[in-house]
Design an enzyme around this catalytic site. Structure first.
Site, mmCIF file in Angstrom:
data_model
loop_
_atom_site.group_PDB
_atom_site.id
_atom_site.type_symbol
_atom_site.label_atom_id
_atom_site.label_comp_id
_atom_site.label_asym_id
_atom_site.label_seq_id
_atom_site.Cartn_x
_atom_site.Cartn_y
_atom_site.Cartn_z
ATOM 1 C CE LYS A 170 2.079 2.755 9.234
ATOM 2 N NZ LYS A 170 1.431 2.378 7.960
ATOM 3 C CB SER A 205 18.488 -3.512 -9.503
ATOM 4 O OG SER A 205 17.741 -3.704 -8.319
#
Length: 341
Positions: A219, A167
Site C-alpha cells: 500500500k 513524455s
C-alpha cells in the site's frame, strides 16, 4: 488637528467596511458561478481571419486614392481562391492543448473531442497543436485516450508541435496519423520518473517518530516521513518499469516504424532528429502548416473555456494563483533537463 485625524480614521474605517462588503459579495458570487459551471464555445474561421488581415495590410500599402476600395473590389479568381460561399469543401478543425504537470485541461479536451466527433463530416481533418512537457501518468493517459477517440471515429488527425511534446505530451502526440514539429521543438522523453524526498533521519535526530499503518503489503512503498526499506524501493522501481513498458508498447503500436528500444531511453530530440528517429514525420511550424491547409479547405479553431467568476476577473482567486505558481516551478525544474543541453 484632532478633528482632522478623527475624520481620517473614520474615512479609513468606512473604506475597510466597503472593502469587506465587496469581497464578501465576490465570494458569494464566485460560489454561485462555480456551481453553474458555465462554459463558452469560441469558434474562429482562421482562413477568413487571415484574408481579412491581408486585406487590411494591402489596403495600407495602396495609394491614398485607392484606400478603402480594394477590399470591396475582388476579381472572380480572388473570390474563388478565398472559398467564399463554398460549403462543399472539407473542413479542418483545430484544437489547442497546453498541458501542465497535472494535465488540468484534459476534461476540456474531452468535451472538445466529443463536439468534433458529433459535428465533423467524412473527409474532415483534426489538427491538434500540443505544447506539454508531460506530467502525471493517469492524467496524460486520459489525454492520450481522448485523442485516440478521434481515430476511432475515422477522423484524420495531425499533431503540430512548435515547442515541446515530451513524455506525456508525446504519449498524446503519437496518436496522430501525422506529427509535424518545428525545427527546435523538443520531442520524446519516453521514460518514467519518480522523486520522493525523505526526512526520516532529520526527524529521528529530533526524537520524532512517525507511525504508518497500512493494509496491504505494498500500500505504501516509499514515504516522505517514514524509514524506507530496500523492499519498498525495489517495488517502486518495479512499478516504474511496468509503466515504462506500457508507455513503450503504446508508442510502438502507433509508430510502427520506430525502433522503440532506441528511443525509449528518456532522451529528447529536436526537429529533424525526431524525424530521423521516426518520432515525427515533417519539420515545419504549425503556422506554416495551417497556411498550407487554409489554401485548400476551411479551417476552424474550436475552444471551450470556462466563464471566469467575478473573483477571477478581479484577481482575487488566490488558490488559482498559488496552484499556477507551483505548477510553473515544477515545470521549470523538469524543463531544465533539455533547455541547457
Amino acid at each position: 488637528m484632532e478633528e482632522w485625524l478623527g475624520e481620517l480614521v473614520t474615512f479609513f474605517v468606512q473604506l475597510l467596511l466597503v472593502a469587506l462588503v465587496v469581497m464578501g459579495a465576490i465570494a458569494l458570487g464566485s460560489r454561485g458561478q462555480k456551481s453553474e459551471g458555465r462554459e463558452q464555445l469560441q469558434i474562429v474561421d482562421l482562413g477568413q481571419r487571415q484574408r481579412r488581415l491581408r486585406a487590411r495590410l494591402v489596403q495600407a500599402m495602396s495609394p491614398k486614392r485607392r484606400r478603402g476600395l480594394w477590399p470591396f473590389k475582388r476579381s472572380s479568381d480572388e473570390t474563388k481562391a478565398a472559398g467564399q460561399g463554398d460549403d462543399s469543401r472539407s473542413t479542418a478543425w483545430v484544437l489547442d492543448f497546453h498541458g501542465n504537470l497535472k494535465a488540468s485541461g484534459v476534461d476540456r479536451l474531452a468535451r472538445e473531442v466529443s463536439l468534433l466527433i458529433d459535428t465533423a463530416r467524412e473527409g474532415d481533418d483534426v489538427i491538434v497543436r500540443i505544447e506539454s512537457p508531460g506530467g502525471v501518468v493517469h492524467a496524460y493517459g486520459q489525454a492520450a485516450a481522448e485523442l485516440d477517440r478521434l481515430n476511432a471515429a475515422g477522423l484524420n488527425t495531425t499533431v503540430c508541435v512548435d515547442k515541446v511534446a515530451a513524455s506525456g505530451g508525446y504519449l498524446m502526440a503519437c496518436n496522430a496519423k501525422r506529427i509535424i514539429v518545428a525545427p527546435f521543438a523538443v520531442i520524446g522523453s519516453i521514460g518514467v520518473v519518480a522523486q520522493v524526498p525523505n526526512v526520516h533521519r532529520l526527524l529521528k535526530r529530533h526524537d520524532i517518530d512517525v507511525e504508518l499503518f497500512t493494509a496491504g503489503r505494498y500500500k505504501r512503498t516509499v514515504t516522505v516521513l517514514g524509514e524506507n526499506t530496500d523492499e519498498g524501493r525495489d517495488k517502486l522501481q518495479q512499478d516504474l518499469e511496468n509503466i515504462h513498458e506500457r508507455f513503450k508498447s503504446y508508442v510502438a503500436e502507433r509508430r510502427t516504424h520506430v525502433d522503440i528500444e532506441a528511443v525509449s531511453t528518456g532522451e529528447v530530440w529536436y526537429g529533424e532528429e525526431a524525424v530521423a528517429k521516426g518520432l515525427a514525420d515533417e519539420v515545419a511550424t504549425s503556422e506554416a502548416y495551417l497556411a498550407q491547409v487554409m489554401s485548400e479547405r476551411r479551417v476552424f479553431s474550436v475552444k471551450l473555456s470556462s466563464v471566469p467568476t467575478l473573483a477571477q476577473r478581479l484577481g482575487f482567486s488566490s488558490s488559482a494563483v498559488v496552484d499556477k505558481a507551483l505548477d510553473r516551478v515544477e515545470e521549470r525544474l523538469d524543463a531544465s533537463r533539455w533547455e541547457h543541453r
